[in-house]
Design a protein around this motif. Structure first.
Motif, PDB file in Angstrom:
ATOM      1  N   PRO A  21       0.805  -1.245  -0.076  1.00 21.71           N
ATOM      2  CA  PRO A  21       0.119   0.114   0.027  1.00 21.71           C
ATOM      3  C   PRO A  21       0.795   1.187   0.148  1.00 21.71           C
ATOM      4  O   PRO A  21       0.452   2.424  -0.596  1.00 21.71           O
ATOM      5  N   SER A  48       2.168   2.035  -3.584  1.00 25.67           N
ATOM      6  CA  SER A  48       1.140   1.967  -4.630  1.00 25.67           C
ATOM      7  C   SER A  48       1.307   2.566  -5.745  1.00 25.67           C
ATOM      8  O   SER A  48       1.839   3.737  -5.737  1.00 25.67           O
ATOM      9  N   ASN A  61      -2.421  -1.706  -5.669  1.00 27.10           N
ATOM     10  CA  ASN A  61      -1.597  -2.473  -4.691  1.00 27.10           C
ATOM     11  C   ASN A  61      -1.780  -3.965  -4.554  1.00 27.10           C
ATOM     12  O   ASN A  61      -2.793  -4.393  -5.209  1.00 27.10           O
ATOM     13  N   ARG A  84      -3.190  -5.341  -2.438  1.00 23.61           N
ATOM     14  CA  ARG A  84      -4.482  -5.540  -1.613  1.00 23.61           C
ATOM     15  C   ARG A  84      -5.697  -5.349  -2.510  1.00 23.61           C
ATOM     16  O   ARG A  84      -6.762  -5.355  -2.031  1.00 23.61           O
ATOM     17  N   VAL A  89      -7.837   0.441  -5.326  1.00 19.81           N
ATOM     18  CA  VAL A  89      -8.771   1.346  -4.539  1.00 19.81           C
ATOM     19  C   VAL A  89      -9.203   2.450  -5.462  1.00 19.81           C
ATOM     20  O   VAL A  89      -8.544   3.337  -6.208  1.00 19.81           O
ATOM     21  N   LEU A 119      -4.327   7.168   2.717  1.00 18.79           N
ATOM     22  CA  LEU A 119      -3.556   6.058   3.094  1.00 18.79           C
ATOM     23  C   LEU A 119      -3.678   6.355   4.719  1.00 18.79           C
ATOM     24  O   LEU A 119      -3.089   7.427   5.219  1.00 18.79           O
ATOM     25  N   ASN A 174      -3.123   0.704   5.138  1.00 19.30           N
ATOM     26  CA  ASN A 174      -4.171   0.567   3.989  1.00 19.30           C
ATOM     27  C   ASN A 174      -4.852   1.692   3.405  1.00 19.30           C
ATOM     28  O   ASN A 174      -4.645   2.835   4.180  1.00 19.30           O
ATOM     29  N   ARG A 221     -12.684  -0.826  -2.908  1.00 16.08           N
ATOM     30  CA  ARG A 221     -11.717  -1.387  -3.063  1.00 16.08           C
ATOM     31  C   ARG A 221     -12.283  -2.708  -3.907  1.00 16.08           C
ATOM     32  O   ARG A 221     -13.213  -3.224  -3.418  1.00 16.08           O
ATOM     33  N   ASN A 268     -11.104  -6.520  -4.675  1.00 13.13           N
ATOM     34  CA  ASN A 268     -10.300  -7.136  -4.055  1.00 13.13           C
ATOM     35  C   ASN A 268      -9.431  -7.985  -5.059  1.00 13.13           C
ATOM     36  O   ASN A 268     -10.021  -8.282  -6.234  1.00 13.13           O
TER      37      ASN A 268
END
Length: 394
Positions: A156, A159, A169, A171, A174, A248, A252, A257, A259
């Motif tokens: 993150p 990113s 990123n 995760r 976003v 941020l 995170n 988001r 996934n």
């Protein structure tokens, strides 16, 4: 013999009549099947009770006590029930299936037509794609997209940023989080009315073309209605949606988001199914006689119009039946998302809920019934579409 006298045929005894014997054997067979099923269910219930395994559905309304990473409806580990968890898993499965079918169909049609291209490079590249994807296990492709591509993204804090407040990123992706403002329902209503008006115009244009041969495009009508109806609602009510940019915080980002598990599953399923759909499309287009293409070109249609208006409508009659089979395979293959941690019906219901409740028979039966219903509904929809485009004989 007196005039008009007729001999009546003698009826055989019931045990000598093939119809009676056939009906009797079917009744006995059905009774045997029912008895065996009842005996198996009764035996299973007795053994389950002896081992303190639940035999009812009382677990359905019990608190779940666990979190789910992706939910399309509200879900809380403290207050939501196992039944709510089932709904979340079902919606996640349906979203992946519908989106993957749409993407796979688009890619499959493009690749299938590309295989018939006169351009040597385009045709060979399409052929390489089909052969590589079709002959590689789907699970291996899912693991490749998840572990080798998406999980290899930076963290993150490092990113990859894009204009508009978008960050990528390991995760996920976003995005700015939308916030509905007052008056959104008016704008949404304007959009729906515009779509309905364009659909009505499309139906009228099709009938007009069938009687007079004149062609009318629906997209100018759609754009005009959107400007008048949706644009008027925006002018009257103001901006219907505002966006909150991601920030941020800690380890995170805040905001909406997507996934990586969802992206990997959709990518893997879509690209895998597209390879098979491409071969179906290639075979269907090749089955249309060459004379149809020549006839379209003879009346002045471009190659694109010949393909869109002449070849594809005829090829669909051949494409749809095997295409249905690929859709069903894709829906069932979506259960492989459990291997990359995607919270679908199998991962949530047959995984977490089953481990916590121990109601294996009930949960497995419900899950199998859900996939059966989804497959039957898909088959019904495709069969209705195939009947609609079938060649009508006069």
């Amino acid at each position: 013999m007196a005039e008009g006298y007729k001999l009546s045929p003698t009826r055989p005894a019931p045990w000598n009549d093939p119809r009676w014997r056939g009906a009797l054997w079917q009744i006995l067979t059905l009774a045997l099947i029912v008895w065996l099923a009842w005996h198996a269910v009764d035996n299973a219930i007795v053994n389950m009770r002896a081992r303190n395994i639940p035999t009812d559905f009382s677990f359905w309304n019990q608190p779940a006590g666990f979190d789910i990473s992706q939910t399309l409806v509200s879900f809380s580990s403290a207050s939501s029930t196992y039944g709510r968890a089932f709904l979340v898993g079902l919606l996640n499965t349906l979203v992946v299936a519908v989106l993957s079918i749409a993407v796979a169909t688009i890619i499959g049609f493009i690749i299938g037509i590309a295989r018939l291209s006169d351009n040597w490079i385009v045709a060979r590249l399409a052929g390489v794609y089909v052969e590589v994807i079709r002959n590689t296990p789907l699970l291996l492709q899912l693991l490749f997209w998840y572990n080798a591509v998406l999980k290899a993204m930076p963290g993150p804090r490092e990113s990859i940023s894009f204009p508009g407040g978008i960050f990528l990123n390991n995760r996920g992706l976003v995005l700015p989080e939308p916030q509905l403002a007052p008056g959104f329902e008016w704008v949404a209503g304007g959009v729906l009315l515009a779509l309905l008006g364009a659909l009505i115009f499309k139906v009228w244009a099709s009938r007009k073309q069938g009687t007079t041969g004149a062609r009318y495009h629906a997209w100018p009508v759609l754009i005009g209605l959107l400007i008048v109806l949706a644009g008027g609602a925006v002018f009257w009510q103001g901006t219907p949606v505002t966006f909150t940019l991601p920030e941020l915080r800690g380890f995170n980002f805040t905001g909406a988001r997507i996934n990586p598990e969802f992206v990997a599953l959709v990518l893997g399923l879509s690209l895998y199914a597209a390879a098979f759909i491409a071969e179906i499309v290639r075979a269907g287009v090749s089955a249309v006689p060459r004379g149809q293409t020549e006839a379209g070109e003879a009346i002045g249609l471009s190659r694109g119009d010949v393909l869109r208006l002449v070849v594809i409508p005829q090829a669909l009659r051949i494409i749809v039946p095997p295409l249905t089979n690929q859709y069903l395979n894709l829906i069932k293959n979506s259960s492989l998302g459990v291997f990359i941690g995607y919270p679908d019906l199998v991962q949530i219901f047959m995984g977490t809920v089953l481990n916590q409740t121990g109601a294996a028979v009930q949960i497995v039966s419900i899950t199998m019934a859900v996939y059966l219903v989804i497959s039957l509904v898909t088959s019904l929809a495709m069969n209705l579409y195939a009947r609609r485009i079938a060649l009508k004989e006069r």
